[in-house]
Design an enzyme around this catalytic site. Structure first.
Site, PDB file in Angstrom:
ATOM      1  N   GLY A  11      -5.024  27.356  17.391  1.00  0.00           N
ATOM      2  CA  GLY A  11      -4.328  28.064  16.399  1.00  0.00           C
ATOM      3  C   GLY A  11      -5.480  28.837  15.760  1.00  0.00           C
ATOM      4  N   ALA A  14      -5.543  30.634   8.668  1.00  0.00           N
ATOM      5  CA  ALA A  14      -5.992  29.565   7.801  1.00  0.00           C
ATOM      6  C   ALA A  14      -6.045  28.459   8.278  1.00  0.00           C
ATOM      7  CB  ALA A  14      -4.729  29.808   6.603  1.00  0.00           C
ATOM      8  N   CYS A  46      -0.932  37.081   4.934  1.00  0.00           N
ATOM      9  CA  CYS A  46      -1.197  37.718   3.177  1.00  0.00           C
ATOM     10  C   CYS A  46      -0.382  38.769   3.305  1.00  0.00           C
ATOM     11  CB  CYS A  46      -1.629  36.543   2.331  1.00  0.00           C
ATOM     12  SG  CYS A  46      -1.362  35.090   2.706  1.00  0.00           S
ATOM     13  N   GLY A 117       0.336  26.423  13.057  1.00  0.00           N
ATOM     14  CA  GLY A 117       1.568  27.807  11.725  1.00  0.00           C
ATOM     15  C   GLY A 117       2.723  27.656  12.350  1.00  0.00           C
ATOM     16  N   SER A 279      -0.086  11.041  14.146  1.00  0.00           N
ATOM     17  CA  SER A 279       0.184   9.503  15.167  1.00  0.00           C
ATOM     18  C   SER A 279      -0.805   9.042  16.112  1.00  0.00           C
ATOM     19  CB  SER A 279       1.776   9.740  15.329  1.00  0.00           C
ATOM     20  OG  SER A 279       1.585  10.718  16.522  1.00  0.00           O
ATOM     21  N   PRO A 281      -4.889   9.027  17.303  1.00  0.00           N
ATOM     22  CA  PRO A 281      -6.009   9.055  16.345  1.00  0.00           C
ATOM     23  C   PRO A 281      -7.076  10.051  16.767  1.00  0.00           C
ATOM     24  CG  PRO A 281      -6.024   6.385  17.716  1.00  0.00           C
ATOM     25  CD  PRO A 281      -4.077   7.550  17.511  1.00  0.00           C
ATOM     26  N   ILE A 283      -6.042  13.068  17.006  1.00  0.00           N
ATOM     27  CA  ILE A 283      -5.500  14.575  17.164  1.00  0.00           C
ATOM     28  C   ILE A 283      -5.045  15.142  15.263  1.00  0.00           C
ATOM     29  CG2 ILE A 283      -3.968  15.587  18.033  1.00  0.00           C
ATOM     30  CD1 ILE A 283      -3.452  14.716  20.238  1.00  0.00           C
ATOM     31  N   GLY A 287      -1.204  23.148   7.818  1.00  0.00           N
ATOM     32  CA  GLY A 287      -1.075  23.992   7.994  1.00  0.00           C
ATOM     33  C   GLY A 287       0.524  23.917   7.780  1.00  0.00           C
ATOM     34  N   TYR A 439     -10.072  33.244 -25.568  1.00  0.00           N
ATOM     35  CA  TYR A 439      -9.305  33.881 -25.900  1.00  0.00           C
ATOM     36  C   TYR A 439     -10.300  34.982 -26.884  1.00  0.00           C
ATOM     37  CZ  TYR A 439      -7.523  35.999 -30.183  1.00  0.00           C
ATOM     38  OH  TYR A 439      -6.861  37.226 -30.649  1.00  0.00           O
TER      39      TYR A 439
HETATM   40  P1  FAD Z   1      -1.155  30.614  11.042  1.00  0.00           P
HETATM   41  O1  FAD Z   1      -1.900  31.331   9.930  1.00  0.00           O
HETATM   42  O2  FAD Z   1      -0.259  31.023  11.236  1.00  0.00           O
HETATM   43  O3  FAD Z   1      -1.819  30.487  12.191  1.00  0.00           O
HETATM   44  C1  FAD Z   1      -1.551  29.607  13.119  1.00  0.00           C
HETATM   45  C2  FAD Z   1      -2.139  30.584  14.397  1.00  0.00           C
HETATM   46  O4  FAD Z   1      -1.756  29.410  15.354  1.00  0.00           O
HETATM   47  C3  FAD Z   1      -1.007  31.759  14.761  1.00  0.00           C
HETATM   48  O5  FAD Z   1      -2.075  32.875  14.864  1.00  0.00           O
HETATM   49  C4  FAD Z   1      -0.388  32.048  16.265  1.00  0.00           C
HETATM   50  O6  FAD Z   1      -0.897  32.594  17.478  1.00  0.00           O
HETATM   51  C5  FAD Z   1      -1.747  30.753  16.590  1.00  0.00           C
HETATM   52  N1  FAD Z   1      -0.775  29.469  16.943  1.00  0.00           N
HETATM   53  C6  FAD Z   1       0.362  29.255  17.293  1.00  0.00           C
HETATM   54  N2  FAD Z   1       0.359  27.754  18.687  1.00  0.00           N
HETATM   55  C7  FAD Z   1      -0.433  28.277  19.456  1.00  0.00           C
HETATM   56  C8  FAD Z   1      -0.652  27.596  20.975  1.00  0.00           C
HETATM   57  N3  FAD Z   1      -0.099  27.035  21.837  1.00  0.00           N
HETATM   58  N4  FAD Z   1      -1.663  28.086  21.324  1.00  0.00           N
HETATM   59  C9  FAD Z   1      -2.761  29.106  20.669  1.00  0.00           C
HETATM   60  N5  FAD Z   1      -2.387  29.433  19.873  1.00  0.00           N
HETATM   61  C10 FAD Z   1      -1.463  29.655  19.233  1.00  0.00           C
HETATM   62  N6  FAD Z   1       0.753  32.401   1.675  1.00  0.00           N
HETATM   63  C11 FAD Z   1       0.418  32.317   0.525  1.00  0.00           C
HETATM   64  O7  FAD Z   1      -0.209  31.540   0.762  1.00  0.00           O
HETATM   65  N7  FAD Z   1       0.331  33.645  -0.095  1.00  0.00           N
HETATM   66  C12 FAD Z   1       0.930  34.454   0.553  1.00  0.00           C
HETATM   67  O8  FAD Z   1       1.157  35.837  -0.866  1.00  0.00           O
HETATM   68  C13 FAD Z   1       1.590  34.765   1.982  1.00  0.00           C
HETATM   69  N8  FAD Z   1       2.016  35.840   2.464  1.00  0.00           N
HETATM   70  C14 FAD Z   1       2.137  35.166   3.475  1.00  0.00           C
HETATM   71  C15 FAD Z   1       2.518  37.275   3.794  1.00  0.00           C
HETATM   72  C16 FAD Z   1       3.271  37.449   5.404  1.00  0.00           C
HETATM   73  C17 FAD Z   1       3.792  38.376   6.102  1.00  0.00           C
HETATM   74  C18 FAD Z   1       2.954  35.599   6.146  1.00  0.00           C
HETATM   75  C19 FAD Z   1       3.396  36.067   7.343  1.00  0.00           C
HETATM   76  C20 FAD Z   1       2.720  34.405   5.644  1.00  0.00           C
HETATM   77  C21 FAD Z   1       2.245  34.176   4.140  1.00  0.00           C
HETATM   78  N9  FAD Z   1       1.542  33.519   3.804  1.00  0.00           N
HETATM   79  C22 FAD Z   1       1.484  33.148   2.278  1.00  0.00           C
HETATM   80  C23 FAD Z   1       1.656  31.647   3.689  1.00  0.00           C
HETATM   81  C24 FAD Z   1       0.438  31.841   5.146  1.00  0.00           C
HETATM   82  O9  FAD Z   1      -0.013  32.852   5.413  1.00  0.00           O
HETATM   83  C25 FAD Z   1       0.726  30.410   5.590  1.00  0.00           C
HETATM   84  O10 FAD Z   1       1.077  29.347   5.171  1.00  0.00           O
HETATM   85  C26 FAD Z   1      -1.026  30.146   6.548  1.00  0.00           C
HETATM   86  O11 FAD Z   1      -1.501  31.012   7.501  1.00  0.00           O
HETATM   87  C27 FAD Z   1      -0.703  29.340   7.692  1.00  0.00           C
HETATM   88  O12 FAD Z   1      -1.890  28.934   7.949  1.00  0.00           O
HETATM   89  P2  FAD Z   1      -2.035  28.082   9.622  1.00  0.00           P
HETATM   90  O13 FAD Z   1      -3.662  27.741   9.677  1.00  0.00           O
HETATM   91  O14 FAD Z   1      -0.992  26.637   9.553  1.00  0.00           O
HETATM   92  O15 FAD Z   1      -0.869  29.116  10.891  1.00  0.00           O
END
Ligand code: FAD
Length: 560
Positions: A11, A14, A46, A117, A279, A281, A283, A287, A439
């Site tokens: 992934g 973020a 976002c 994610g 769980s 060590p 890994i 997010g 202020y």
């Molecule tokens: P993600 O950023 O979702 O990244 C996970 C990545 O892993 C994805 O690209 C996916 O393709 C990849 N992936 C998954 N499984 C696999 C696999 N098996 N092999 C390879 N790749 C894989 N949060 C805020 O705080 N403020 C905001 O304004 C906000 N707006 C948002 C608007 C939208 C439309 C969305 C969808 C989310 C928003 N969020 C916001 C939430 C924020 O984007 C997420 O909380 C954050 O991106 C989570 O990060 P992450 O790394 O966990 O997952």
């Protein structure tokens, strides 16, 4: 972990990207590879609603970093179109399906970070996969939505789900000139707010000509004759739309972790410790896919926000690379969040009253109190002051801050951020009372809304202010005193209230019975506080109704 280790990351947005670059900054020798299923890494998910609304004009602006930059600046390899389909913990290997070469291969790891994610929820109802129904998670998702809007002459959109993403999509579809119906299963939008605070959002949406369909679970979708979609709701209401956006929440993507036998928590997220270690060590997980501790209640929770994902990514890297001392620990989340919709800002931090009421007794203190206030976002005498409606919740008698929610047209997020920081430092309302904040007239007031909230709450705890709440208001038996002007009173008041404007109170006090409980109110709570002080010092049993007539009206709306 050895310095020349092999760190693989699943992934690349973020949490994953943060982990990768932090690990590189700490270890120049590690081999670091990011595997990303989609075509892009490190993109601004976002920003996707604003791309759909054409506020962000160029798609490239969503790309925070590219694989080339990862390589050039950080010597990190990025493999896009690469779906990690298996984790073999015994061999310390992952299995990858390359979607460009159609091959499956394996890679060894010393340390593995899972940052997959969360996936948008799609309930298994009739017609959920019909053309014209979309979710928004990735850049390709935004492309297909934009393409559909352009090709299909879309006029009317239905957004299902009134949380952050639903509201942001509503704003952006309105920007495109569409009619929008926002459908929400609960009787309120923004479940992270208490219902009476959500009323302000409802009123604003209605004023911006968004059609609200609240308390309406969607039961299915049907294609109608004109190639439009009928959204069917439990209330037997059918909403026709040219496009439907599903924003019904997300679920952690845990399949990979689950299959690998990692521990999954009760809420369905990957279980991790404060170093983001699973769980196993070898890994780590970060997010939206992980369960985290609530910083106030210590209960597990799922908080899919970008800030925690980024911070967790750094913590995982610190733990993997083994920087000493191991004191960089994840402190938990308090769900500090902000959202803008058609000019209104909505922000919150900590617990809502709804959450507090669901907690087991005595979990966070003996009791709690709440106050409402409506301060201006900057000095009233400076042009264009806008009102903020702020709700502060704190424990009694200690005054520990438990949560805050605010809505308004300006200055909202700044106040919530200050209170969020106070919560993180285990602050009390006395800290807000004494907070030294910047202020000047165009930015705030010498008594900032944050100080103001602290002062009101501190007054209660010190016994200088007795409040009552509208919902407790078995007004029968109480003498309800309205201290607004006669013309305000004429424009609307509480049944059976007696109007004695504040400026006449001292002269007309004899009209108020000394043997009754007096509940006094004004528009926002300030004049009633002044009145309360006058009356209390004269021997009356008196309380002010917190938040004034404005909160009364909001509460009435939710009980209708
Ligand atoms: P993600 O950023 O979702 O990244 C996970 C990545 O892993 C994805 O690209 C996916 O393709 C990849 N992936 C998954 N499984 C696999 C696999 N098996 N092999 C390879 N790749 C894989 N949060 C805020 O705080 N403020 C905001 O304004 C906000 N707006 C948002 C608007 C939208 C439309 C969305 C969808 C989310 C928003 N969020 C916001 C939430 C924020 O984007 C997420 O909380 C954050 O991106 C989570 O990060 P992450 O790394 O966990 O997952």
């Amino acid at each position: 972990m050895k310095n020349n280790m092999r760190l693989l990351i699943v992934g690349g947005v973020a949490g994953g990207a943060s982990s990768a670059v932090r690990a590189r900054r700490l270890s120049e020798n590690a081999e670091i590879i990011i595997f990303e299923r989609g075509p892009f890494v490190s993109f601004a998910n976002c920003g996707l609603p604003y791309r759909v609304g054409n506020v962000i004009k160029k798609e490239d602006d969503l790309l925070v970093t590219t694989p080339e930059l990862f390589k050039g600046w950080f010597n990190i390899e990025v493999r896009t179109h690469s779906n990690v389909c298996r984790v073999d913990r015994k061999k310390q290997e992952i299995e990858i399906e390359s979607r460009t070469t159609d091959t499956v291969y394996r890679e060894k790891y010393d340390a593995l970070v899972l940052a997959p994610g969360a996936a948008p929820l799609k309930p298994p109802v009739e017609g959920i996969d019909l053309p014209g129904i979309f979710t928004i998670r990735s850049i390709p998702d935004s492309r297909v939505v934009m393409d559909w809007i352009n090709r299909k002459n879309v006029r009317h959109a239905a957004v299902v789900g009134g949380g952050f993403i639903g509201l942001e999509m509503t704003e952006n579809l309105k920007h495109l000139g569409l009619d929008v119906t926002l459908i929400e299963m609960l009787p309120q939008v923004m479940p992270t707010m208490d219902p009476e605070m959500a009323v302000y959002i409802h009123d604003h949406l209605i004023s911006k000509e968004v059609t609200l369909c609240l308390g309406s679970p969607v039961t299915g979708f049907r294609q109608n004759k004109d190639e439009r979609i009928d959204v069917l709701t439990a209330a037997d209401k059918t909403i026709p739309a040219d496009i439907v956006i599903l924003a019904m929440g997300v679920r952690p993507e845990v399949e990979l972790a689950q299959e690998a036998g990692l521990t999954i928590g009760d809420l369905g997220g990957i279980q991790v410790d404060q170093r983001m270690q699973t769980s196993d060590p070898r890994i780590w997980a970060v997010g939206d896919a992980v369960e985290v501790k609530n910083a106030i209640t210590a209960q597990p929770g799922l908080v899919p926000l970008a800030g925690p994902a980024n911070r967790q990514g750094r913590i995982a890297a610190d733990s993997i690379v083994g920087i000493e001392p191991h004191d960089h620990l994840f402190r938990g989340v308090q769900a500090t969040a902000v959202c803008g919709v058609l000019g209104l800002t909505i922000a919150s931090t900590g617990l809502t009253e709804k959450q507090l009421q669901r907690l087991p007794d005595n979990q966070i203190g003996r009791d709690y109190e709440k106050i409402y206030l409506h301060p201006s976002h900057h000095a009233n005498y400076y042009p264009d002051a806008k009102s903020i409606t702020l709700k502060l919740i704190f424990s009694t008698p200690e005054g520990r801050i438990l949560g805050a929610q605010a809505v308004g047209l300006a200055g909202v997020e700044k106040r919530i951020d200050v209170i969020a920081m106070a919560i993180q430092k285990h602050g009390t309302v006395f800290d807000l009372e004494e907070a030294e904040l910047c202020y000047a007239p165009q930015y705030g007031s010498a008594k900032d809304p944050v100080n103001h909230a602290g002062m009101i709450a501190a007054n209660i705890l010190r016994g200088h202010l007795e409040i009552a709440h509208w919902e407790q208001q078995a007004l029968t038996g109480k003498y309800v005193l309205d201290v607004r002007t006669a013309s305000e009173f004429k424009n609307g008041h509480i049944e059976n209230a007696i109007n004695i404007p504040l400026h006449q109170l001292r002269q007309r006090m004899a009209e108020i019975p000394i043997d009754r409980d007096i509940w006094v109110y004004c528009l926002v709570g300030q004049r009633s506080y002044f009145a309360m002080r006058i009356l209390a010092q004269t021997g009356y049993r008196v309380r002010t109704l917190s938040g004034g007539f404005l909160i009364y009206k909001a509460i009435r709306k939710i009980s209708l």
